[in-house]
Design an enzyme around this catalytic site. Structure first.
Site, short mmCIF file in Angstrom:
data_model
loop_
_atom_site.label_atom_id
_atom_site.label_comp_id
_atom_site.label_asym_id
_atom_site.label_seq_id
_atom_site.Cartn_x
_atom_site.Cartn_y
_atom_site.Cartn_z
N GLU A 266 3.46 -1.68 5.37
CA GLU A 266 2.45 -2.75 5.31
C GLU A 266 3.23 -4.04 5.10
O GLU A 266 3.63 -4.34 3.98
CB GLU A 266 1.48 -2.50 4.15
CG GLU A 266 0.63 -1.26 4.29
CD GLU A 266 -0.38 -1.35 5.43
OE1 GLU A 266 -0.80 -2.47 5.78
OE2 GLU A 266 -0.72 -0.30 5.98
N CYS A 300 -0.80 -11.41 1.44
CA CYS A 300 -0.51 -11.10 2.86
C CYS A 300 -1.67 -11.47 3.77
O CYS A 300 -1.47 -11.71 4.95
CB CYS A 300 -0.15 -9.62 3.00
SG CYS A 300 -1.43 -8.54 2.36
P1 NAD Z 1 10.09 -7.56 -0.24
O1 NAD Z 1 10.16 -7.04 1.14
O2 NAD Z 1 11.15 -8.46 -0.69
O3 NAD Z 1 10.09 -6.33 -1.28
C1 NAD Z 1 9.09 -5.34 -1.27
C2 NAD Z 1 9.64 -4.09 -1.91
O4 NAD Z 1 10.64 -3.53 -1.05
C3 NAD Z 1 10.35 -4.34 -3.24
O5 NAD Z 1 10.09 -3.29 -4.14
C4 NAD Z 1 11.81 -4.36 -2.84
O6 NAD Z 1 12.68 -4.03 -3.91
C5 NAD Z 1 11.82 -3.30 -1.76
N1 NAD Z 1 12.95 -3.40 -0.81
C6 NAD Z 1 13.48 -4.53 -0.29
N2 NAD Z 1 14.50 -4.21 0.55
C7 NAD Z 1 14.58 -2.86 0.57
C8 NAD Z 1 15.43 -1.93 1.25
N3 NAD Z 1 16.39 -2.34 2.08
N4 NAD Z 1 15.24 -0.61 1.04
C9 NAD Z 1 14.27 -0.19 0.22
N5 NAD Z 1 13.44 -1.02 -0.48
C10 NAD Z 1 13.59 -2.34 -0.29
O7 NAD Z 1 8.65 -8.20 -0.40
P2 NAD Z 1 8.08 -9.04 -1.64
O8 NAD Z 1 8.75 -10.37 -1.64
O9 NAD Z 1 8.11 -8.22 -2.87
O10 NAD Z 1 6.53 -9.21 -1.22
C11 NAD Z 1 6.06 -10.19 -0.36
C12 NAD Z 1 5.90 -9.64 1.04
O11 NAD Z 1 5.03 -8.52 1.02
C13 NAD Z 1 5.26 -10.62 2.00
O12 NAD Z 1 5.93 -10.60 3.21
C14 NAD Z 1 3.82 -10.09 2.17
O13 NAD Z 1 3.21 -10.44 3.38
C15 NAD Z 1 4.06 -8.63 2.06
N6 NAD Z 1 2.82 -7.92 1.68
C16 NAD Z 1 2.17 -7.23 2.64
C17 NAD Z 1 0.97 -6.58 2.34
C18 NAD Z 1 0.23 -5.80 3.39
O14 NAD Z 1 -0.69 -5.09 3.03
N7 NAD Z 1 0.58 -5.89 4.65
C19 NAD Z 1 0.46 -6.65 1.03
C20 NAD Z 1 1.17 -7.36 0.07
C21 NAD Z 1 2.37 -7.99 0.41
#
Ligand code: NAD
Length: 509
Positions: A266, A300
């Protein structure tokens, strides 16, 4: 906009006694980092460190996955109804602790307490919603091509699920993964964002209190690139369910490819918000302000670009600016606050750089465009007129309180512009014309359209997206199905001696 009671005196780090230490949950035990390393949890409204969580080692992540693998075998042997009892109990405990959980959420994430309470309600409702599926995890019974045979498609648990969540909805996003995974008979290891680990830890404590068998749910904390990567690459993991940025989603796809791991991703959004001249303008305005600025623009599904009919654009912009000017930013615990801080200094800098680039390119900043003085990672709600469909403000995810507005001269062009994006999560359309409504429903290629309405999404809706917004769905029966593995069984109840294709062939010629 009014600035209210932002603390200007807080120290960078809370005193040692004020800093609370939290642990990880592995195989039913609360444990520290074996590397003795910790991560700081910072209150974004005060910039104060108020908690620490362990940094898991790779061995600890492996241990958590192995514990989940072992516990899952017994967990799947329970009937869904037996599993549902734990989920109902978790929902009840979340509701019991609503205020405490909401306060923790606001402390680590910065959203107004009112929004945190609603998020906690949503987390409880998620457990209840999926618990109610206990009698509805339905497969299919199909007619066979042969006599005396039945075909059945079963939905089996996948096994071990790695759940990885972001900081913007630290309670709702984890509940949305845990509940469907558990009811379908999977065990999990969950990892929250390092910015907001406490909401997940508190939720896992409630799952423990609800009596969830040890090993069925494990929690590790640490960086995505290390702890998250170990969860994704380890072949014990049958499914990775991750909510986060598109950039991290791409890396996870690559990492999971080693063992062809299943994925629910997501990812990012860039919701278009189209307002046509026949819309109820007062309502569209009210919705636009909320859809862009709730959770300080860090959602998001936030309206990230506004396409306004040229016939009403000037009127819309001046009324929008007036409404945005009345928003109150400040201490998220103050009941009068509409917008709290952004999550971190880094995120605020990213937002600032979008606005600065737009300024340099000659875009008109209608309101905002700077940070208020004082502590906390606040940023003033900002409106920018940007008429370049290719600009970063229109094409990239901003994830901060900035609303780019563009005028358009035809509804078809608004739809084309809306679809011109790598993202495809949510979209908004305001019009009273039924032909335009139906056109939007079919032609706007986004996973969700809110028509004459704002979000957030409901549990029975499928939260999913076109293009680089991800893979799979969350919420609804479709989200539930993503946590199951289909298995087709061909069951004969009698021998079939005339089957045309068994050896030896020579007898068949
Ligand atoms: P992020 O991608 O930086 O991190 C999200 C999670 O992924 C964190 O727990 C992080 O530690 C983990 N992560 C990052 N790189 C990784 C890797 N290489 N391997 C495994 N895990 C990894 O996102 P964020 O800054 O925490 O959140 C904001 C983002 O989330 C925005 O882009 C937003 O649009 C998105 N979001 C999407 C939805 C949806 O339903 N589509 C909902 C909420 C947030």
């Amino acid at each position: 906009m009014a600035l209210i009671s932002v603390s200007r005196k807080s120290p960078r780090s809370g005193s040692r006694s004020q800093i609370k230490r939290f642990k990880m949950y592995i195989d039913g035990d609360w444990v520290d980092s074996e590397k003795e390393e910790t991560l700081e949890v910072i209150n974004p409204a005060t910039e104060e460190v108020f908690a620490k969580v362990p940094k898991a080692s790779k061995e600890q992540v492996k241990g958590a996955l192995e514990a989940a693998e072992k516990a899952q075998r017994k967990w799947e042997d329970l009937s869904p109804l037996q599993r549902a009892k734990f989920l109902f109990k978790i929902a009840e405990l979340i509701r019991r602790d609503r205020e405490r959980l909401a306060r923790i959420l606001t402390s680590e994430q910065g959203k107004p307490l009112y929004e945190s309470r609603l998020e906690i309600d949503g987390a409880a409702e998620n457990f209840q919603y999926y618990a109610e599926f206990a009698r509805r995890i339905e497969g299919d019974v199909l007619p066979s091509d042969f006599p005396e045979q039945t075909i059945m498609i079963l939905k089996l648990p996948i096994g071990v699920v790695a759940s990885i969540t972001p900081w913007n909805f630290p309670s709702a996003t984890v509940a949305r993964k845990l509940a469907p995974a558990l009811i379908t008979g999977n065990a999990l290891v969950t990892k929250p964002s390092s910015n907001t680990p406490l909401s997940s830890i508190e939720l896992v404590k409630l799952a423990e209190e609800a009596g969830l068998p040890k090993g069925v749910l494990n929690l590790v904390t640490g960086a995505g690139s290390e702890v998250g990567d170990e969860m994704v690459t380890n072949k014990i993991t049958g499914l990775v369910t991750m909510t986060g940025s598109t950039e991290a989603g791409r890396k996870i796809m690559e990492s999971a490819s080693g063992h062809v791991g299943k994925l629910i991703l997501e990812l990012g959004g860039k919701a278009p918000f189209i307002v046509w001249n026949d819309a109820d303008m007062a309502w569209a305005l009210k919705c636009a302000v909320w859809a862009r600025f709730w959770n300080c623009g860090q959602t998001c599904i936030c309206a990230e670009r506004m396409y306004i009919d040229e016939k009403v654009k000037n009127k819309f912009v001046s009324a929008f600016a007036k409404a945005v000017a009345s928003l109150r930013i400040g201490n998220p615990f103050n009941s009068k606050t509409d917008l709290g801080p952004m999550i971190s200094e880094k995120e605020r800098e990213t937002t600032e750089s979008f606005v600065e680039r737009a300024r340099e390119e000659g875009d008109k900043i209608i309101i905002g465009g700077s940070e208020p003085k004082g502590k906390g990672w606040f940023y003033k709600p900002t409106i920018v007129e940007d008429n370049d469909q290719k600009s970063p403000l229109i094409q990239e995810e901003i994830f901060g309180p900035v609303a780019p507005i563009m005028e358009v001269d035809s509804f078809d062009k608004a739809i084309d512009y809306a679809n011109d994006s790598i993202f495809g999560l949510s979209s908004y359309v305001f019009t009273k014309d039924s032909a335009r409504i139906f056109k939007a429903m079919h032609k706007i290629k986004f996973g969700e359209s809110y028509i004459n309405q704002v979000g957030p999404e409901q549990f029975q809706g499928a939260h999913t997206g076109f293009r680089q917004t991800g893979i799979g769905a969350e919420g609804s029966k479709y989200g539930l199905a993503c946590y199951t593995q289909l298995k087709t069984c061909y069951v004969d109840w009698d021998e079939r001696p005339n089957l045309p294709y068994l050896f030896p062939y020579r007898k068949k010629h």
